[in-house]
Design an enzyme around this catalytic site. Structure first.
Site, PDB file in Angstrom:
ATOM      1  N   GLY A 112       0.742  -1.228  -0.138  1.00 18.33           N
ATOM      2  CA  GLY A 112       0.069   0.019  -0.180  1.00 18.33           C
ATOM      3  C   GLY A 112       0.808   1.212  -0.047  1.00 18.33           C
ATOM      4  O   GLY A 112       0.286   2.361   0.192  1.00 18.33           O
ATOM      5  N   CYS A 145     -15.533   3.030 -26.798  1.00 19.02           N
ATOM      6  CA  CYS A 145     -16.919   3.537 -27.002  1.00 19.02           C
ATOM      7  C   CYS A 145     -17.699   3.645 -25.803  1.00 19.02           C
ATOM      8  O   CYS A 145     -18.254   2.961 -25.448  1.00 19.02           O
ATOM      9  CB  CYS A 145     -17.899   2.537 -28.009  1.00 19.02           C
TER      10      CYS A 145
HETATM   11  N1  LLP Z   1      -0.968  -7.177  -0.388  1.00 14.83           N
HETATM   12  C1  LLP Z   1      -2.209  -7.340  -0.431  1.00 14.83           C
HETATM   13  C2  LLP Z   1      -2.979  -8.426   0.503  1.00 14.83           C
HETATM   14  C3  LLP Z   1      -3.149  -6.829  -1.356  1.00 14.83           C
HETATM   15  O1  LLP Z   1      -4.309  -6.837  -1.241  1.00 14.83           O
HETATM   16  C4  LLP Z   1      -2.675  -5.665  -2.186  1.00 14.83           C
HETATM   17  C5  LLP Z   1      -3.135  -4.813  -3.227  1.00 14.83           C
HETATM   18  C6  LLP Z   1      -0.999  -5.593  -1.942  1.00 14.83           C
HETATM   19  C7  LLP Z   1      -0.279  -6.248  -1.318  1.00 14.83           C
HETATM   20  C8  LLP Z   1      -0.293  -4.391  -2.818  1.00 14.83           C
HETATM   21  O2  LLP Z   1      -0.800  -3.046  -2.628  1.00 14.83           O
HETATM   22  P1  LLP Z   1      -0.135  -1.868  -3.365  1.00 14.83           P
HETATM   23  O3  LLP Z   1       1.233  -1.843  -2.721  1.00 14.83           O
HETATM   24  O4  LLP Z   1       0.161  -2.169  -4.781  1.00 14.83           O
HETATM   25  O5  LLP Z   1      -0.847  -0.738  -3.072  1.00 14.83           O
HETATM   26  N2  LLP Z   1      -6.531  -1.892  -8.521  1.00 14.83           N
HETATM   27  C9  LLP Z   1      -6.152  -1.033  -7.535  1.00 14.83           C
HETATM   28  C10 LLP Z   1      -5.422  -1.488  -6.416  1.00 14.83           C
HETATM   29  C11 LLP Z   1      -5.865  -2.798  -5.823  1.00 14.83           C
HETATM   30  C12 LLP Z   1      -5.125  -3.160  -4.650  1.00 14.83           C
HETATM   31  C13 LLP Z   1      -5.477  -4.503  -4.312  1.00 14.83           C
HETATM   32  N3  LLP Z   1      -4.550  -5.136  -3.251  1.00 14.83           N
HETATM   33  C14 LLP Z   1      -5.475   0.231  -8.294  1.00 14.83           C
HETATM   34  O6  LLP Z   1      -5.520   0.152  -9.521  1.00 14.83           O
HETATM   35  O7  LLP Z   1      -5.302   1.080  -7.612  1.00 14.83           O
END
Ligand code: LLP
Length: 436
Positions: free
Chosen positions: A249, A362
């Site tokens: 995150g 579209c």
């Molecule tokens: N660990 C778990 C359990 C997760 O569910 C996620 C992301 C991460 C790690 C990695 O998070 P990051 O470091 O990438 O923020 N599609 C959305 C983001 C969905 C994230 C889902 N889980 C977007 O495009 O912003």
């Protein structure tokens, strides 16, 4: 003038360079829309996370959340950089296996893993199953029994902490589909079930509080919470966690208004919080695992597009349309996500107008940017959208039966195609004629 592009990213012709390659040449050679990764930036990002742990002499894993961008080449780079990866589907696991990713460094996440997925994970001896719910405990027990196998597991809990971020991508609050609830005692019950099963080797606990987070407070909070749970489990059940996984995150800069902390700062705060809490609770220092996705691949990715049509209506902001859009990057339409875009042949050219950067799909909502400053553009010009490396290609679709773009890895002045552009034949590959 774009603040993200520095002079060393321009070549003598003034063109944007990605991984030492001229973006205009890449666009001509591979076509557009094109996703290009600066591979050394991916490597640097993994290294900067690892460096902080090394400097603090903490046992750790940097587990790349491969949902952000999953491709054989990406798993290869993660492997070479000593990262772990987490996968959330048979498809991601299959891709990691095809990349010969060290299987013991793979963690399997997901809130509804199928029996087939668990079987595949066990047959390939994945490192860790991140157990999410009671159904999974039963299913995994059956699969392990049938195969006479055992596996390392961790329990995902819902820590009741909501990170300050876009509400669509919050997962840590109490009302979440992910993980075992703490307050109601479900996490304790899950622990007892797992400890009672000799085939499940309980390694520790996990939480993920959201995505694109800028504040340290959320991470400090979740670190503290997980240590509290660990202390409670020791006191109540005599179980000591060896791993505390605080998820991913870590926020990145998309636009000037974003002010992310450095990976070092996030990791440093997490280590400090866990050290302090474990010392207070008399627990031995666990290994710390993190799961960054976006921060590893986001800033390293660029989407190259070619400008096509244009619509000017007096009194309205013009629409400049490119040859891609929501099919290769759904994030602006889905999350109102913002990006910066530059003219690849002259990223520092003075801005002449503010436009809506429209996609070719579209759907009225297919706008890649609502207010993008650009110099004058002509059909045929190449635009580079910055920081598109996370959740762009991985969420791509074939809407309108547009083929998904090619992906190129660029490093030290050399470019390599790592995912081919889909062909029209690919688009009908799975179709079967209906006998009517
Ligand atoms: N660990 C778990 C359990 C997760 O569910 C996620 C992301 C991460 C790690 C990695 O998070 P990051 O470091 O990438 O923020 N599609 C959305 C983001 C969905 C994230 C889902 N889980 C977007 O495009 O912003």
């Amino acid at each position: 003038m774009n603040q993200q592009i520095t002079a060393d990213q321009l070549n003598d012709a003034g063109h944007l360079m990605i991984g030492g390659c001229d973006s205009i040449e890449l666009a001509h050679e591979y076509g557009t829309p094109l996703v290009v990764y600066d591979v050394s930036q991916i490597r640097q990002q993994i290294r900067s996370f690892r460096r902080v742990f090394d400097a603090n002499h903490v046992d750790y894993a940097v587990s790349y959340a491969s949902k952000a961008f999953a491709a054989i080449a990406m798993y290869q780079v993660a492997a070479a950089e000593g990262a772990h990866v987490d996968v959330v589907s048979a498809g991601e696991l299959y891709t990691a296996i095809k990349a010969d990713f060290p299987i013991e460094r793979v963690s399997f996440h997901g809130n509804n893993k199928s029996r087939e997925e668990l079987e595949m994970a066990i047959d390939h001896h994945v490192g860790t199953i991140m157990i999410d719910n009671f159904h999974e405990i039963e299913l995994l027990a059956t699969v392990l029994e049938e195969r006479n196998e055992s596996v390392d597991v961790m329990l995902r809990i819902t820590p009741g902490i909501s990170a300050h971020t876009n509400k669509y991508i919050q997962t840590g609050q109490v009302d979440s589909k992910f993980g075992f609830d703490l307050q109601s005692g479900q996490a304790d019950e899950a622990l007892q079930k797992v400890l009672a099963n000799p085939r499940m080797k309980m390694r520790g606990l996990h939480a993920h509080i959201g995505s694109q987070i800028f504040e340290l407070a959320g991470f400090e909070g979740v670190a503290k919470k997980l240590v509290e749970v660990a202390a409670h489990w020791r006191d109540e059940f005599g179980y000591e966690a060896q791993v505390i996984n605080v998820g991913g995150g870590f926020g990145i800069r998309y636009v000037a208004a974003d002010h992310p902390l450095k990976p070092e700062e996030f990791v440093d705060a997490i280590i400090k919080a866990i050290k302090k809490e474990t010392a207070e609770k008399g627990l031995s220092m666990p290994a710390i695992w993190i799961e960054p996705g976006r921060s590893i691949v986001g800033p390293a990715g660029y989407n190259l597009y070619t400008v096509g049509s244009r619509k000017d209506v007096p009194g309205l902001k013009p629409y400049v349309t490119v040859d891609g859009g929501m099919g290769d990057n759904i994030r602006p339409a889905l999350y109102q996500a913002e990006y910066e875009t530059v003219l690849a042949s002259n990223p520092q050219a003075p801005i002449k107008e503010h436009v809506r950067l429209a996609g070719k799909y579209c759907e009225s909502g297919d706008i890649l940017a609502q207010d993008q400053g650009l110099p004058e553009t002509q059909p045929g010009d190449v635009l580079a959208m910055l920081d598109t490396g996370a959740y762009g290609y991985s969420m791509a679709s074939n809407y309108n039966r547009n083929p998904r773009p090619a992906v190129v890895f660029a490093e030290d002045g050399k470019a390599q195609l790592v995912i081919e552009r889909e062909s029209l034949a690919d688009l009908v590959h799975l179709d079967r004629k209906y006998q009517q």
